[in-house]
Design a protein around this motif. Structure first.
Motif, PDB file in Angstrom:
ATOM      1  N   GLU A  49      11.439   5.661  23.047  1.00  0.00           N
ATOM      2  CA  GLU A  49      11.207   5.597  24.498  1.00  0.00           C
ATOM      3  C   GLU A  49      10.732   4.209  24.933  1.00  0.00           C
ATOM      4  O   GLU A  49      10.846   3.838  26.097  1.00  0.00           O
ATOM      5  CB  GLU A  49      10.177   6.644  24.917  1.00  0.00           C
ATOM      6  N   PHE A  50      10.167   3.470  23.988  1.00  0.00           N
ATOM      7  CA  PHE A  50       9.668   2.147  24.348  1.00  0.00           C
ATOM      8  C   PHE A  50      10.795   1.107  24.439  1.00  0.00           C
ATOM      9  O   PHE A  50      10.621   0.049  25.030  1.00  0.00           O
ATOM     10  CB  PHE A  50       8.622   1.667  23.324  1.00  0.00           C
ATOM     11  N   ILE A  51      11.932   1.419  23.816  1.00  0.00           N
ATOM     12  CA  ILE A  51      13.009   0.413  23.760  1.00  0.00           C
ATOM     13  C   ILE A  51      13.509   0.058  25.166  1.00  0.00           C
ATOM     14  O   ILE A  51      13.507  -1.120  25.543  1.00  0.00           O
ATOM     15  CB  ILE A  51      14.140   0.885  22.812  1.00  0.00           C
ATOM     16  N   PRO A  52      13.917   1.055  25.974  1.00  0.00           N
ATOM     17  CA  PRO A  52      14.367   0.666  27.321  1.00  0.00           C
ATOM     18  C   PRO A  52      13.256   0.046  28.161  1.00  0.00           C
ATOM     19  O   PRO A  52      13.523  -0.805  29.018  1.00  0.00           O
ATOM     20  CB  PRO A  52      14.847   1.990  27.941  1.00  0.00           C
ATOM     21  N   ILE A  53      12.025   0.427  27.890  1.00  0.00           N
ATOM     22  CA  ILE A  53      10.929  -0.149  28.680  1.00  0.00           C
ATOM     23  C   ILE A  53      10.818  -1.643  28.386  1.00  0.00           C
ATOM     24  O   ILE A  53      10.744  -2.476  29.291  1.00  0.00           O
ATOM     25  CB  ILE A  53       9.603   0.582  28.369  1.00  0.00           C
ATOM     26  N   VAL A  71       4.739  -1.783  19.304  1.00  0.00           N
ATOM     27  CA  VAL A  71       4.273  -0.385  19.245  1.00  0.00           C
ATOM     28  C   VAL A  71       4.233  -0.087  17.761  1.00  0.00           C
ATOM     29  O   VAL A  71       5.245   0.149  17.120  1.00  0.00           O
ATOM     30  CB  VAL A  71       5.201   0.577  19.992  1.00  0.00           C
ATOM     31  N   ASP A  72       3.045  -0.177  17.226  1.00  0.00           N
ATOM     32  CA  ASP A  72       2.867  -0.331  15.789  1.00  0.00           C
ATOM     33  C   ASP A  72       2.321   0.948  15.147  1.00  0.00           C
ATOM     34  O   ASP A  72       1.441   1.605  15.707  1.00  0.00           O
ATOM     35  CB  ASP A  72       1.859  -1.481  15.598  1.00  0.00           C
ATOM     36  N   ARG A  73       2.871   1.249  13.951  1.00  0.00           N
ATOM     37  CA  ARG A  73       2.369   2.438  13.231  1.00  0.00           C
ATOM     38  C   ARG A  73       1.727   2.059  11.910  1.00  0.00           C
ATOM     39  O   ARG A  73       1.512   2.921  11.056  1.00  0.00           O
ATOM     40  CB  ARG A  73       3.530   3.404  12.969  1.00  0.00           C
ATOM     41  N   SER A  74       1.490   0.768  11.711  1.00  0.00           N
ATOM     42  CA  SER A  74       0.932   0.330  10.434  1.00  0.00           C
ATOM     43  C   SER A  74      -0.461   0.911  10.220  1.00  0.00           C
ATOM     44  O   SER A  74      -1.180   1.213  11.166  1.00  0.00           O
ATOM     45  CB  SER A  74       0.819  -1.197  10.411  1.00  0.00           C
ATOM     46  N   ARG A  75      -0.824   1.000   8.964  1.00  0.00           N
ATOM     47  CA  ARG A  75      -2.146   1.467   8.545  1.00  0.00           C
ATOM     48  C   ARG A  75      -2.517   2.812   9.197  1.00  0.00           C
ATOM     49  O   ARG A  75      -3.648   3.026   9.649  1.00  0.00           O
ATOM     50  CB  ARG A  75      -3.213   0.405   8.828  1.00  0.00           C
TER      51      ARG A  75
END
Ligand code: SF4
Lengths: 753, 199
Positions: free
Chosen positions: B32-36, B77-81
């Motif tokens: 969802e963040f891609i088009p934003i 938009v990060d999912r690390s750690r």
């Protein structure tokens, strides 16, 4: 904080030669900024250091509605022709035969974190690529790599690229012997060698430990080396290589030809050197499209080429380096832990599934090779550090990258496999399906590549997700199919050698571009890329999952017992498959199927957006497209003739297809063209080649040359191999004609005279 | 050929990376963040950034899911750690007066982007940020190694940046984990509305 620098911090860590090279590069970088060297020269310099361009580096980007300028602060400073200084680029890190130590992996993780976008990407040639790197950061990045024994030198540009080799070399059950030390020695020998500095194009070398498996893909390289042995003196076994030359994918793939059936190990370097000299001296330099070794071998013919190489070899004065390394070949890649047979294979269903696809026993009892599936070849710095720990603890500090964009850990005691699985799972790296239908390979495509036409990674990601969801239903024959995707005709995704290959192209539908993929069938991955597939037609990108569904379902339904995919396609025939896909090839107007006018994982409308095509132009475009579609049909028939073994009919069909496509374009300018081939060639040359209307931004007039050359040939003498190339060339010519028609429609340049 | 003075940064910029957690892991799908982000580029939503492209790494477990790549830094938009959040990684740009000014700029950019997401109609209020926690990292092993000396060197500027944005220093604690990872820390902060932060 003091202004410390990596140069001082790492002084003495790398070899003096490597340090000096990076110093020189840093100076060149400064000189370019000061305007003291030309951008062309600087471009070649950085390419030879592995610093490549990336999409949008001309400072422009289509935002889905319009072209936008990317206002980089560097103003008009460039790092190459039409390449803005501040635009991020890609750094390709050569990893000879894909072998890495834990420390090297850790350093690359640091670099990905500090200079790139937090991702390490494994390529289809066992390199690691980092994207979105600023050119100002490259000297530090190179120094940090050099400090752990890695050079990016000659990773790009007209040079000897990464020397690849089987990732399971040394532990494989089918190999003649371990090719690793040979690949290492040859890679080092050729790096910066004076005889490799004057090529007209890149030069790729691959090693394979055996003839039957796929791992080395030797037959699609400029030089392919397959390990063989023969009885030597006093009952000993002598090691050597089958030496192949002139293979390559790219726009028109060529299978390598056998130059010598047994080259003893001591002859490996001098013979390679002789081939390099002949290529440097006689290879094409002006026309990039014809500059790979494959064209020279083809032009001269193998016997004449071999004679030149042999004569050159005889002239090269002996060097100690040719054989100094041979004594140390045995001392390669040792285990860390003692062997231990698997205690139990089944822990849980997930472990079972993973074990089935990602673990295989080594030649050495008690050890296993563990494949780590990297989705689209990507992994993170945190994962890299975790993998480095595993490599140290379980494997004796080696990791190998694969051409399928994965990574393998070797010498894992079988009893330790469940622990390794648990550790991989904690890193998010325990996905099953390595080297199976779900493990789709893709080049960077439109994500980052300047030449990308379609979103190869977007498609690969989509196929992965869908196929993984169905993977439980895949039996062995279906599960072992290979899918490979290239974003354009340069074929970096190696689609020619896949069971199901996809090649990015585009079509113009009523003035709008639609991303498509050519469906390529019949390639053979095993036997070192033993056969190249051919396209059966182009389908809109968004419908490719449906293509995969239909073809795999047909295979599952109708194959006979034990039948492999290649044999099945041959038996069923490409016509039947094409017929089955025809409805998918039809593109409805924009208003009825907007989703087809977008590519995967990209919400922007594909191409350069709305164009004001008038009624008159629209009508003429449809006339042109009618002719182009005819050309497509005829080239397909030519590929069928090829399949029947009728070389002459295939060659003639290829030419007929090109003539139809050329005529279709010419008719946009003059209706009075007729069917005389000589007239079509002449008119096409005058109206589309001499005016450069047909020229592609990157390929120039390359595809028109195919047409002119074929029209001038005696096709009665065509061999099957020739005909295969002609059919490939005809397909590319038709694609280029489609692209030309689109450009003209957009420019409103279609009015007939 | 003339020299290009603007392409010769004299001093370097510190690579600060800050992440503000998103509340509710599954409230928004990554794509969802891609088009934003594409929309931000199209509309030049970040006036002081040169926005380049959007990169999609949603297929990578625990990675930088979706990035807006800019000349001076990346919005991620990060999912690390094991933590979903919006991060800003500063990579370059005109060096400011000192480390605090550098860190403050990076943090303000993060907050500004978080507000844009929070207000984005396509997300319909689902982008909710937890302003009581902040992950801080310094992506520069040369000038800010992950050791006591590195920590001592960067701590004041990190504290200064937090104080400038939250109006409160909060509790800053160095994260001592893998010594190979970049220098990192966590800040515990008083609950403050996103709109009330000084961005
Ligand atoms: S095949 Fe084309 S799009 Fe893919 S990486 Fe190669 S040049 Fe780029």
């Amino acid at each position: 904080m003091d202004d410390v620098r990596w140069k001082q911090r790492l002084a003495g860590a790398a070899s003096a030669e490597l340090e000096a090279e990076i110093d020189v590069f840093e100076t060149q970088l400064r000189l370019r900024k000061d305007g003291k060297i030309e951008d062309k020269l600087f471009a070649e310099t950085r390419l030879r250091r592995g610093a490549y361009g990336q999409r949008y580096d001309n400072g422009r980007r289509y935002d889905g509605e319009k072209d936008q300028t990317i206002a980089f602060p560097c103003g008009d400073l460039t790092k190459g022709p039409e390449t803005v200084w501040d635009a991020p680029g890609m750094v390709r890190i050569k990893i000879p035969f894909g072998a890495l130590t834990a420390t090297q992996l850790e350093v690359m993780a640091d670099l990905a974190e500090e200079y790139s976008d937090d991702i390490l990407h494994v390529t289809t040639r066992q390199d690691i690529q980092l994207h979105f790197i600023h050119i100002d950061d490259t000297p530090d990045l190179f120094r940090r790599l050099a400090a752990v024994g890695i050079t990016t030198r000659e990773a790009c540009g007209n040079s000897v690229r990464n020397v690849t080799g089987c990732p399971v070399a040394g532990v494989c059950k089918t190999e003649a012997f371990d090719i690793s030390p040979y690949a290492k020695a040859l890679a080092h020998y050729l790096l910066g060698h004076p005889d490799t500095q004057d090529f007209g194009r890149k030069f790729k070398i691959a090693f394979s430990g055996c003839a039957t498996e796929a791992c080395g893909l030797a037959l699609m390289h400029d030089i392919g080396l397959v390990a063989v042995t023969r009885p030597g003196d006093a009952g000993a076994t002598e090691r050597g290589f089958e030496f192949y030359v002139g293979g390559g994918l790219g726009a028109v793939p060529h299978q390598a030809l056998l130059l010598d059936g047994f080259v003893p190990e001591a002859e490996l370097m001098p013979l390679t050197q002789a081939v390099c000299r002949i290529f440097a001296r006689h290879g094409e330099k002006q026309n990039r499209a014809r500059a790979r070794l494959k064209f020279l071998v083809k032009k001269l013919g193998l016997p004449a080429f071999k004679q030149m190489v042999d004569e050159e070899r005889a002239k090269i004065p002996p060097e100690a380096r040719w054989s100094a390394w041979i004594d140390s070949v045995a001392a390669h890649d040792q285990p860390k832990r003692p062997p231990a047979p698997a205690l139990r294979k089944a822990g849980d269903a997930a472990l079972d599934a993973w074990w089935q696809t990602n673990v295989r026993p080594q030649r050495q009892p008690g050890y296993a090779v563990v494949s780590v599936t990297l989705p689209l070849g990507d992994f993170t710095p945190d994962q890299a550090r975790g993998l480095a720990d595993l490599a140290r603890e379980y494997t004796g500090d080696t990791i190998r990258l694969t051409v399928e964009q994965n990574l393998v850990l070797r010498w894992v005691p079988e009893a330790d496999v469940p622990q390794v699985y648990a550790r991989l799972a904690a890193l998010g790296l325990a996905e099953p399906g390595a080297e199976s239908i779900v493990d789709v390979t893709a080049c960077p495509g439109t994500d980052t590549c300047k030449l990308g036409i379609s979103a190869s990674r977007g498609l690969a990601g989509e196929l992965r997700t869908r196929l993984a969801a169905r993977s439980a239903g895949h039996d062995e024959a279906l599960g072992s199919l290979r899918i490979k995707v290239s974003g354009c005709f340069n074929s970096c995704g190696q689609h020619h050698v896949a069971d199901l290959g996809f090649l990015g192209v585009q079509r113009n539908v009523e003035g709008r571009r639609v991303p498509h993929f050519q469906v390529v069938l019949g390639g053979q991955w095993t036997h070192n890329a033993g056969q190249f597939g051919l396209a059966i037609g182009a389908v809109p990108s968004k419908r490719i999952p449906e293509v995969v569904d239909r073809i795999t379902s047909l295979f599952a339904r109708e194959r006979s017992s034990g039948e492999r995919f290649g044999a099945f396609i041959k038996r069923v025939g490409k016509s039947k498959i094409r017929d089955m896909l025809t409805d998918l090839m039809d593109v409805p107007p924009y208003e009825q199927a907007r989703e087809l006018y977008h590519d995967w994982a990209d919400p922007r409308e594909y191409g350069i957006g709305d164009i004001g095509v008038g009624e008159c132009a629209g009508e003429i475009v449809s006339v042109a497209k009618f002719g182009l579609a005819d050309g497509e049909r005829v080239v397909f028939e030519a590929s069928e003739a090829l399949e029947r073994g009728d070389a002459v009919a295939a060659a003639k069909g290829a030419l007929a297809a090109m003539l139809l496509a050329a005529k279709a374009l010419v008719r946009q300018q003059t209706f009075d063209i007729g069917d005389d081939p000589a007239r079509i060639v002449e008119e096409f040359r005058a109206r589309f080649y001499d005016t450069k209307l047909f020229f592609d931004t990157y390929a120039g007039g390359k595809f028109a040359h195919y047409f002119f050359a074929l029209a001038a040939r005696d096709l009665q003498a065509a061999t099957l191999d020739d005909a295969h190339h002609y059919v490939e060339e005809a397909q590319l010519f038709i694609e280029a004609a489609y692209a030309c028609e689109t450009r003209m429609a957009q420019a409103g340049a279609t009015a007939p005279a | 050929m003339n020299p290009h003075p603007q392409a010769n940064p004299a001093v370097h910029t510190i690579h600060h990376a800050f992440k503000l957690p998103l509340v509710g892991e599954s409230a928004i799908a990554l794509d969802e963040f891609i088009p934003i982000f594409h929309g931000w580029i199209r509309n030049r939503a970040l006036a002081d950034e040169v926005m380049i492209d959007v990169a999609d790494y949603a297929h990578v477990h625990g990675g930088p899911g979706v990035l807006l790549v800019c000349h001076e830094g990346h919005y991620v938009v990060d999912r690390s750690r094991n933590l979903l959040g919006l991060a800003y990684h500063r990579r370059r740009g005109q060096p400011l007066a000192d480390g605090t000014a550098d860190a403050t700029l990076a943090l303000r950019r993060l907050i500004r982007a978080a507000r844009l997401l929070a207000d984005d109609p396509a997300l319909a209020g689902r982008a909710v940020f937890d302003t009581t926690r902040l992950e801080l990292r310094v992506l520069d092993r040369l000038r800010a190694p992950n050791d006591d000396a590195g920590w001592a060197a960067v701590q004041p500027s990190l504290r200064g940046a937090i104080a400038a944005v939250w109006g409160h220093e909060g509790a800053l604690e160095r994260h001592v984990g893998d010594p190979r990872a970049p220098l990192s820390a966590w800040a515990r902060l008083p609950a403050t509305a996103l709109a009330a932060l000084h961005a």
